[in-house]
Design an enzyme around this catalytic site. Structure first.
Site, PDB file in Angstrom:
ATOM      1  N   ARG A 113       0.798  -1.223   0.000  1.00 33.14           N
ATOM      2  CA  ARG A 113       0.000   0.000   0.000  1.00 33.14           C
ATOM      3  C   ARG A 113       0.834   1.278   0.000  1.00 33.14           C
ATOM      4  O   ARG A 113       0.392   2.308  -0.501  1.00 33.14           O
ATOM      5  CB  ARG A 113      -0.947   0.003   1.204  1.00 33.14           C
ATOM      6  N   ASP A 172     -16.130   9.138   7.270  1.00 33.49           N
ATOM      7  CA  ASP A 172     -14.940   8.317   7.048  1.00 33.49           C
ATOM      8  C   ASP A 172     -13.725   9.133   7.453  1.00 33.49           C
ATOM      9  O   ASP A 172     -13.759  10.371   7.437  1.00 33.49           O
ATOM     10  CB  ASP A 172     -14.825   7.883   5.582  1.00 33.49           C
TER      11      ASP A 172
END
Length: 293
Positions: free
Chosen positions: A32, A140
């Site tokens: 990532r 979020d």
């Protein structure tokens, strides 16, 4: 022995997002963060960490977003949306008949597939919600995914994952190779950036809280803390929906599970409605079931 750079990243992620990476997740860091490092003109993870240590708030935020952006798709896992139509909404319609309003919170809204799936479920109820005010809040940690959610634009691959074809045709408009959810559905969802580690009492009280597939990344004490605060953010007769791999059992007395509704919980003081013994196996009435789901 854990490499110092990995230990530093683990601490940053734990402090800023609650993400609790075990010692064997170094591959996740590589997969990532290496693309992020190269995008920033850095050769490897080591250089990325060096720049973070030197003080680069924007880069640190990008690292946290890259590590906490999780996969999602429309009507993910199917079961929670069955619960929503068959158990939650019939009770909400009865319990809120006087005020005709409902507040729903998606606490890990990501790129929008969950809140828009809920919105489409509500749209499918048609006249049953005529005259009702419905508020869906999607929050979020990542502002980037919230911006995608706000746009309501998805690729062919994304709309093919979990979304019944009749809902795609009914609620989306094709834009070349992309699809955008209709303005009336987008208008049902409000967006706000929020870190679940921080206070969220200012959001007020909700009738339904979806908090799915985010708590699994937290350590036990963080989960306990969040459950305690979720209990204060939910109406006494509200509903909490967790992911398939998440539970309050053994962590919090604030919620009680439905014995036959996996992932569905109510505040401990909530009572079943007269004539509805849903927690012991009697199914609630169904509302506007969506074919193929």
């Amino acid at each position: 022995m854990i490499p110092p750079d990995y230990e530093y990243l683990r601490k940053v992620l734990k402090d800023l997002s609650g993400l609790d990476l075990s010692a064997d997740k170094q591959y996740l860091i590589e997969s990532r963060l290496l693309p992020l490092a190269r995008k920033a003109g850095l050769a490897n993870i080591g250089e990325l960490v060096q720049k973070m240590r030197g003080g680069s708030p924007s880069l640190i935020n990008q690292v946290v977003e890259a590590m906490t952006t999780n996969e999602t798709f429309f009507f993910r896992d199917k079961v929670p949306f069955d619960h929503f139509r068959e158990t939650i909404m019939p009770e909400i319609l009865r319990a809120r008949a006087g005020r005709k309003s409902i507040r729903i919170w998606c606490a890990a809204g990501s790129t929008g597939q969950e809140p828009y799936s809920i919105a489409m479920c509500l749209k499918e109820m048609g006249a049953a919600l005529a005259g009702w005010r419905v508020d869906i809040l999607a929050t979020d940690l990542s502002q980037e995914v919230l911006e995608k959610s706000k746009s309501g634009i998805y690729s062919q691959f994304e709309v093919q994952r979990g979304l019944p074809i009749q809902l795609l045709v009914k609620y989306f408009k094709q834009m070349g190779e992309l699809w955008q959810i209709n303005p009336d559905v987008r208008a049902m969802v409000q967006h706000r950036q929020l870190n679940l580690l921080h206070d969220f009492s200012h959001l007020g009280a909700f009738d339904v809280i979806f908090c799915r597939n985010v708590l699994i990344y937290f350590d036990q004490q963080t989960k306990i803390n969040i459950f305690g605060r979720l209990a204060k953010a939910i109406e006494p007769d509200g509903f909490l929906v967790l992911g398939a791999a998440e539970t309050v059992v053994g962590l919090s007395e604030a919620f009680k599970p439905f014995s036959d509704r996996r992932g569905l919980y109510r505040p401990s003081g909530a009572q079943n409605s007269p004539g509805r013994v849903w927690a012991t196996g009697t199914a609630a009435p169904k509302l506007a079931a969506i074919a193929g789901m």
